[in-house]
Design a protein around this motif. Structure first.
Motif, PDB file in Angstrom:
ATOM      1  N   ILE A   1       0.842  -1.190   0.000  1.00 43.08           N
ATOM      2  CA  ILE A   1       0.000   0.000   0.000  1.00 43.08           C
ATOM      3  C   ILE A   1       0.880   1.243   0.000  1.00 43.08           C
ATOM      4  O   ILE A   1       1.857   1.324   0.755  1.00 43.08           O
ATOM      5  CB  ILE A   1      -0.916   0.025   1.244  1.00 43.08           C
ATOM      6  CG1 ILE A   1      -1.903  -1.147   1.202  1.00 43.08           C
ATOM      7  CG2 ILE A   1      -1.684   1.341   1.342  1.00 43.08           C
ATOM      8  CD1 ILE A   1      -2.783  -1.245   2.433  1.00 43.08           C
ATOM      9  N   VAL A   2       0.538   2.209  -0.837  1.00 38.20           N
ATOM     10  CA  VAL A   2       1.159   3.525  -0.796  1.00 38.20           C
ATOM     11  C   VAL A   2       0.184   4.463  -0.091  1.00 38.20           C
ATOM     12  O   VAL A   2      -0.992   4.543  -0.469  1.00 38.20           O
ATOM     13  CB  VAL A   2       1.482   4.060  -2.211  1.00 38.20           C
ATOM     14  CG1 VAL A   2       2.020   5.495  -2.133  1.00 38.20           C
ATOM     15  CG2 VAL A   2       2.495   3.151  -2.903  1.00 38.20           C
ATOM     16  N   ILE A   3       0.656   5.140   0.941  1.00 37.72           N
ATOM     17  CA  ILE A   3      -0.170   6.077   1.700  1.00 37.72           C
ATOM     18  C   ILE A   3       0.385   7.475   1.508  1.00 37.72           C
ATOM     19  O   ILE A   3       1.554   7.730   1.811  1.00 37.72           O
ATOM     20  CB  ILE A   3      -0.192   5.719   3.196  1.00 37.72           C
ATOM     21  CG1 ILE A   3      -0.780   4.330   3.409  1.00 37.72           C
ATOM     22  CG2 ILE A   3      -0.984   6.766   3.994  1.00 37.72           C
ATOM     23  CD1 ILE A   3      -0.598   3.792   4.818  1.00 37.72           C
ATOM     24  N   LYS A   4      -0.426   8.369   0.989  1.00 37.23           N
ATOM     25  CA  LYS A   4      -0.010   9.763   0.833  1.00 37.23           C
ATOM     26  C   LYS A   4      -0.712  10.594   1.889  1.00 37.23           C
ATOM     27  O   LYS A   4      -1.939  10.578   2.008  1.00 37.23           O
ATOM     28  CB  LYS A   4      -0.354  10.270  -0.569  1.00 37.23           C
ATOM     29  CG  LYS A   4       0.108  11.716  -0.821  1.00 37.23           C
ATOM     30  CD  LYS A   4      -1.022  12.704  -0.610  1.00 37.23           C
ATOM     31  CE  LYS A   4      -0.576  14.143  -0.820  1.00 37.23           C
ATOM     32  NZ  LYS A   4      -1.687  15.113  -0.715  1.00 37.23           N
TER      33      LYS A   4
ATOM     34  N   LYS B   1      -6.295  15.134  -6.788  1.00 38.55           N
ATOM     35  CA  LYS B   1      -6.554  13.780  -6.292  1.00 38.55           C
ATOM     36  C   LYS B   1      -7.379  12.987  -7.307  1.00 38.55           C
ATOM     37  O   LYS B   1      -7.128  11.813  -7.561  1.00 38.55           O
ATOM     38  CB  LYS B   1      -7.259  13.834  -4.938  1.00 38.55           C
ATOM     39  CG  LYS B   1      -6.357  14.314  -3.825  1.00 38.55           C
ATOM     40  CD  LYS B   1      -7.103  14.587  -2.547  1.00 38.55           C
ATOM     41  CE  LYS B   1      -6.140  15.087  -1.488  1.00 38.55           C
ATOM     42  NZ  LYS B   1      -5.362  16.280  -1.901  1.00 38.55           N
ATOM     43  N   TYR B   2      -8.370  13.654  -7.888  1.00 37.14           N
ATOM     44  CA  TYR B   2      -9.221  12.998  -8.887  1.00 37.14           C
ATOM     45  C   TYR B   2      -8.398  12.621 -10.119  1.00 37.14           C
ATOM     46  O   TYR B   2      -8.507  11.498 -10.632  1.00 37.14           O
ATOM     47  CB  TYR B   2     -10.366  13.935  -9.263  1.00 37.14           C
ATOM     48  CG  TYR B   2     -11.242  13.430 -10.385  1.00 37.14           C
ATOM     49  CD1 TYR B   2     -11.906  12.215 -10.284  1.00 37.14           C
ATOM     50  CD2 TYR B   2     -11.412  14.175 -11.554  1.00 37.14           C
ATOM     51  CE1 TYR B   2     -12.714  11.753 -11.309  1.00 37.14           C
ATOM     52  CE2 TYR B   2     -12.217  13.721 -12.577  1.00 37.14           C
ATOM     53  CZ  TYR B   2     -12.864  12.511 -12.456  1.00 37.14           C
ATOM     54  OH  TYR B   2     -13.653  12.049 -13.480  1.00 37.14           O
TER      55      TYR B   2
ATOM     56  N   LEU C   1      -4.786  10.608   1.727  1.00 41.47           N
ATOM     57  CA  LEU C   1      -5.383  11.190   2.935  1.00 41.47           C
ATOM     58  C   LEU C   1      -5.376  12.704   2.834  1.00 41.47           C
ATOM     59  O   LEU C   1      -4.328  13.326   2.681  1.00 41.47           O
ATOM     60  CB  LEU C   1      -4.626  10.741   4.182  1.00 41.47           C
ATOM     61  CG  LEU C   1      -4.698   9.256   4.544  1.00 41.47           C
ATOM     62  CD1 LEU C   1      -3.956   8.999   5.843  1.00 41.47           C
ATOM     63  CD2 LEU C   1      -6.146   8.785   4.652  1.00 41.47           C
ATOM     64  N   SER C   2      -6.564  13.295   2.950  1.00 45.90           N
ATOM     65  CA  SER C   2      -6.719  14.739   2.909  1.00 45.90           C
ATOM     66  C   SER C   2      -7.504  15.156   4.140  1.00 45.90           C
ATOM     67  O   SER C   2      -7.636  14.388   5.093  1.00 45.90           O
ATOM     68  CB  SER C   2      -7.438  15.138   1.618  1.00 45.90           C
ATOM     69  OG  SER C   2      -7.556  16.525   1.501  1.00 45.90           O
ATOM     70  N   ASN C   3      -8.029  16.380   4.133  1.00 46.31           N
ATOM     71  CA  ASN C   3      -8.855  16.841   5.253  1.00 46.31           C
ATOM     72  C   ASN C   3     -10.328  16.849   4.867  1.00 46.31           C
ATOM     73  O   ASN C   3     -11.130  17.598   5.414  1.00 46.31           O
ATOM     74  CB  ASN C   3      -8.422  18.230   5.719  1.00 46.31           C
ATOM     75  CG  ASN C   3      -8.520  19.271   4.616  1.00 46.31           C
ATOM     76  OD1 ASN C   3      -8.657  18.937   3.439  1.00 46.31           O
ATOM     77  ND2 ASN C   3      -8.447  20.542   4.989  1.00 46.31           N
TER      78      ASN C   3
ATOM     79  N   ILE D   1      -9.728   7.758  -1.499  1.00 42.46           N
ATOM     80  CA  ILE D   1      -9.591   9.117  -0.983  1.00 42.46           C
ATOM     81  C   ILE D   1     -10.367   9.185   0.326  1.00 42.46           C
ATOM     82  O   ILE D   1     -11.552   8.840   0.372  1.00 42.46           O
ATOM     83  CB  ILE D   1     -10.143  10.152  -1.980  1.00 42.46           C
ATOM     84  CG1 ILE D   1      -9.381  10.082  -3.306  1.00 42.46           C
ATOM     85  CG2 ILE D   1     -10.054  11.568  -1.400  1.00 42.46           C
ATOM     86  CD1 ILE D   1      -9.963  10.968  -4.401  1.00 42.46           C
ATOM     87  N   ALA D   2      -9.687   9.599   1.395  1.00 44.80           N
ATOM     88  CA  ALA D   2     -10.336   9.601   2.713  1.00 44.80           C
ATOM     89  C   ALA D   2      -9.780  10.738   3.564  1.00 44.80           C
ATOM     90  O   ALA D   2      -8.829  11.424   3.184  1.00 44.80           O
ATOM     91  CB  ALA D   2     -10.135   8.247   3.401  1.00 44.80           C
TER      92      ALA D   2
END
Length: 257
Positions: free
Chosen positions: A5-8, A213-214, A166-168, A229-230
């Protein structure tokens, strides 16, 4: 075979409202990543936050242009950022390695193969790669659009199973996120067009936004990699996405076969 998994993690997740680094959230994310690794999941972390780190660490009493600011603050901030990650991951006995990269490293050729080989040997030896753009030498026209784009390229290079952005914000909505009538779009099938719901707004502390992100999610989806996207500000978000995905709001791009 291990899942990869890549987590940004975006700047808006890692910084507080005043722009300072949110060490408590960093610690929580590290705790969750350690939990994923205990489940035999390989993790590559693409982390923003270096420029925000440096900006709060250093007071400059003369004017700098935008490139000079980015170079200076990232050089100072990257040391602090990785140092914090080092200390936090060490509590779990996890070794980390820094990977600073540039757009040209993703062109076909020797540099691409060298970077891929470096990250592969890190994973084979149980070292968690922490990736960021090398802002100290990148200039505007050679920079990635943002770390969303970088994380997508890393996911494809390393043949990840999943990319988590990961965003806000909880995901992509069918209206403005602040509108109580708007709903999260939970799944995006290959070939779907959500452009009518995406506004080209940039985040407060980073260069990206939902548009980037899209765009990244579409490209990575086409490469056969799942994209989620979360909201990185939600408690235990990574753990929930892996174990109880249906219980947490998010937008998931179903990979092409």
């Amino acid at each position: 075979m291990k899942r990869r998994i890549v987590i940004k993690v975006g700047s808006n997740v890692l910084t507080r409202a005043d722009g300072k680094l949110d060490v408590t959230r960093m610690s929580a994310l590290v705790d969750q990543i350690a939990g994923l690794r205990r489940q035999d999941i390989e993790v590559i972390l693409v982390s923003s936050g270096a420029v925000a780190c440096g900006r709060r660490e250093l007071t400059v009493d003369h004017s700098l242009d935008s490139v000079e600011q980015r170079q200076l603050f990232s050089a100072v901030g990257q040391v602090k950022l990785v140092g914090l990650y080092y200390d936090l991951f060490r509590e779990f006995g996890i070794h980390v390695g820094q990977v600073l990269t540039m757009r040209e490293n993703f062109e076909p050729g020797e540099q691409y193969r060298n970077q891929q080989a470096c990250m592969t040997v890190m994973l084979e030896n149980d070292v968690l790669p922490i990736v960021n753009e090398n802002d100290t030498v990148s200039v505007t026209e050679l920079m990635f659009t943002d770390n969303d784009e970088l994380s997508g390229l890393i996911a494809k290079m390393m043949k990840a199973d999943t990319l988590i952005l990961l965003s806000n914000i909880d995901g992509i909505y069918d209206g403005h996120p602040d509108d109580p009538n708007s709903k999260i779009i939970p799944q995006v099938e290959p070939g779907s067009d959500l452009s009518q719901y995406i506004k080209a707004e940039k985040s407060a502390f980073g260069r990206g936004g939902m548009h980037s992100k899209y765009t990244t999610a579409q490209k990575v989806q086409q490469a056969g990699i799942r994209v989620i996207i979360a909201n990185g500000e939600r408690e235990d978000i990574l753990t929930e996405l892996i174990q109880h995905k249906e219980h947490v709001p998010h937008t998931e791009f179903i990979p092409c076969n």
